[in-house]
Write a protein that holds these residues in place. Structure first.
Motif, PDB file in Angstrom:
ATOM      1  N   UNK A  96       1.609   6.663  -7.456  1.00 42.73           N
ATOM      2  CA  UNK A  96       0.756   7.509  -7.956  1.00 42.73           C
ATOM      3  C   UNK A  96       1.376   8.978  -7.463  1.00 42.73           C
ATOM      4  N   UNK A 154       1.135  -1.067   0.545  1.00 42.89           N
ATOM      5  CA  UNK A 154      -0.061  -0.193  -0.383  1.00 42.89           C
ATOM      6  C   UNK A 154       0.580   1.142  -0.079  1.00 42.89           C
ATOM      7  N   UNK A 182      -9.455  -1.350  -1.362  1.00 43.81           N
ATOM      8  CA  UNK A 182      -8.332  -0.134  -1.707  1.00 43.81           C
ATOM      9  C   UNK A 182      -8.721  -0.076  -3.516  1.00 43.81           C
ATOM     10  N   UNK A 183      -8.349   1.252  -4.045  1.00 42.98           N
ATOM     11  CA  UNK A 183      -8.507   1.628  -4.939  1.00 42.98           C
ATOM     12  C   UNK A 183      -6.918   1.305  -5.720  1.00 42.98           C
ATOM     13  N   UNK A 229      -6.966   4.506   2.444  1.00 41.34           N
ATOM     14  CA  UNK A 229      -7.692   4.663   1.050  1.00 41.34           C
ATOM     15  C   UNK A 229      -7.707   6.055   0.381  1.00 41.34           C
ATOM     16  N   UNK A 230      -7.886   6.151  -0.614  1.00 43.45           N
ATOM     17  CA  UNK A 230      -7.831   7.375  -1.352  1.00 43.45           C
ATOM     18  C   UNK A 230      -9.537   7.965  -1.384  1.00 43.45           C
TER      19      UNK A 230
END
Lengths: 329, 329
Positions: A256, A249, A280-281, B280-281
């Motif tokens: 990103x 993660x 999660x994405x 998380x996003x």
DNA sequence: ATTGTTTATGAAAACGATTGCACAAAGCAT
DNA sequence: ATGCTTTGTGCAATCGTTTTCATAAACAAT
């Protein structure tokens, strides 16, 4: 407190008879048994577990030693242990050691003297003479997620295989420059995961490039830091195998932040399959450990050991990981 | 097993003297004490906890009843309980009830008879006559994350306030059409969270619009489903207050699937502050419960109750939530 | 009818610790 | 020197069970 004597008095029999009627091991006349049972009902009698344990030398309790319940690895494990134990009539005492050897030793010592019939130990230290001592003294012990050579019964994961399959999958999808974010080399599970990585590369005719081997301390933060370091170095991998979901993660966050896409630019695979990992994405592709089942098996082994007075040689059970494919690859 | 008699024999004194030397409550001549202690060392004597408990009517053990260790709410709670208990010389027995009343009752019955000195109960049922019975019988009990009116000591969260502050924050940021994704109305904590929502709106001169009140069963899946329903209905909210992080995560997934942005189009606030929520996003804005501290306080209260023979009237401790601002608002 | 088995029960001895009571030795005051 | 308190220790009872042993009753076999 209501004792067996109260029941005896009400039923008009002796305490011994009550004991026999309840246990059922020794025949008691139907009529007296009924009288006893009725008295038991009426008084809501429950035998005192302490007295019973003292007499029988058995408490039907097992101690479960874990480093940190806050670590997402442990709740499923605990659940597997607890549930299986309960179904077999055992109660579990949970001991959280904070990864502190002193606390662990204190717990073990304190409980060893008859509060507990056996132990399941899931604290991942490599050298543990105190556990070997216990084993030698005949205390029933099963290790979980760790092992001490072949000296003590254990339930572990095939870490090598998990890593091997993860990396092989990446290679099969055409990825070549695969980085690994690994943990403390003192822990055999990380050494094994590294071996799996190495072998998979070798099998595919690739070699391990040292710049892509990242050793890390712990957790998401470090996964991030280490990945940032790699991206800055100019070495651009096309995939990352992280030996922990948290590290994965962190790595994804770094990727990103550098403006790259997962999985298009860099694919990422984790390890553990923490439950939230699918929220999660992108949803994380990861190597899943059958934690619940491992907890379950550990209890079953422990019960066998406790029942079998005559010691047999320890068995190490190796469980199979599963590669769970999701969106990060 | 090494008993007090073995120590007595080696030290050349009586068992009583050994007991006194160890406990330290009753004076023993320095010289004999030294002999005893040396024998204790030599034999690695540890007093049998069962025998001690039987005699003293006390086991220094507390039972912790939770519905499901797999629920992210509980690990921090357990940790708080376990750590505090250990520091006070107590051992905790963890009981996972699977949210099953029968299992809960079995556990309580089984342990009540002297395996455990007191209970901390964190299973969120509203009506629990069996617990009231225990309280009436004088069994030390503290409820955690729940309460039974004022009948039993408890440590709870100010759910009303948490909701009120979350919704007020959204309103202050200019959001007007605020949906709520709520849980089972049978649980008072959800009723209270709804009240907080309602009051915050009222205070701001807004009214509750029924179409924006979504009642949900459980978890991420349902948060998603319910949010999809809302978006389909044409009622477009500009914010969502979810009474659980999991529901919030589901809602965010739905919002994204519909092509809207969080927080630009719709802001989302959760409740609980699960640890992974910040991974998380977007990172989730949420209402945080001081779970560790609540566990800690529960133990402290329980110990007080167990020490105080003379019963005092129950106290309900209400802890303060904190609004944690992150990227989803 | 006598003896030998079987069966159901109670009394008592454990399990390993703590503690009230008794008593001997030591200390003190007279 | 005598009596009274204090101090340290051992004996034995106790906590609530289970289990061995003994005994009484019921029954079968001679």
């Amino acid at each position: 407190m209501i004792t067996i004597k109260d029941v005896a008095k009400l039923a008009g029999v002796s305490a011994s008879t009550v004991s026999r009627a309840i246990s059922g091991n020794i025949p008691v006349e139907k009529e007296t048994r009924d009288k006893v049972m009725q008295a038991v009902e009426e008084l809501h009698y429950e035998p005192n577990a302490l007295a019973k344990g003292l007499k029988e030398g058995k408490t039907n309790t097992i101690g479960l030693i874990i480093p940190n319940i806050g670590n997402h690895l442990f709740p499923p494990l605990v659940k597997g242990v607890e549930e299986t134990a309960r179904k077999s009539g055992y109660t579990v005492i949970l001991c959280n050691t904070e990864n502190n050897l002193e606390i662990e030793k204190t717990y073990l010592e304190k409980m060893q003297k008859r509060l507990v019939d056996g132990f399941i130990i899931a604290t991942a230290r490599e050298k543990s003479t105190h556990i070997l001592d216990m084993e030698a003294e005949g205390v029933p012990v099963v290790l979980l997620i760790r092992h001490l050579g072949n000296a003590v019964d254990a339930v572990i994961l095939d870490n090598y295989k998990g890593a091997y399959e993860a990396v092989s999958y990446l290679l099969a999808r055409g990825r070549k420059k695969i980085a690994i974010i690994n943990g403390e080399q003192e822990l055999s599970l990380y050494r094994e995961r590294f071996n799996g990585y190495q072998e998979a590369l070798k099998k595919a005719g690739e070699t391990v490039v040292p710049q892509l081997v990242l050793d890390d301390a712990f957790g998401e933060e470090n996964g991030y830091a280490v990945m940032v370091g790699l991206l800055r170095s100019g070495q651009m991998p096309d995939a990352v195998f992280a030996t922990t979901d948290l590290r994965a993660i962190g790595a994804i966050r770094a990727i990103k932040d550098f403006g790259y896409r997962v999985p298009e630019d860099i694919a990422v695979i984790g390890f553990d399959d923490f439950e939230f990992t699918k929220l999660l994405s992108p949803r994380l592709t990861t190597v899943s450990q059958p934690l619940y089942d491992m907890g379950k098996l550990a209890v079953e082994k422990l019960i066998t050991i406790m029942d079998n007075k005559n010691k047999v040689t320890p068995i190490i059970d190796v469980m199979e990981p599963t590669l769970v494919l999701r969106d990060s690859t």
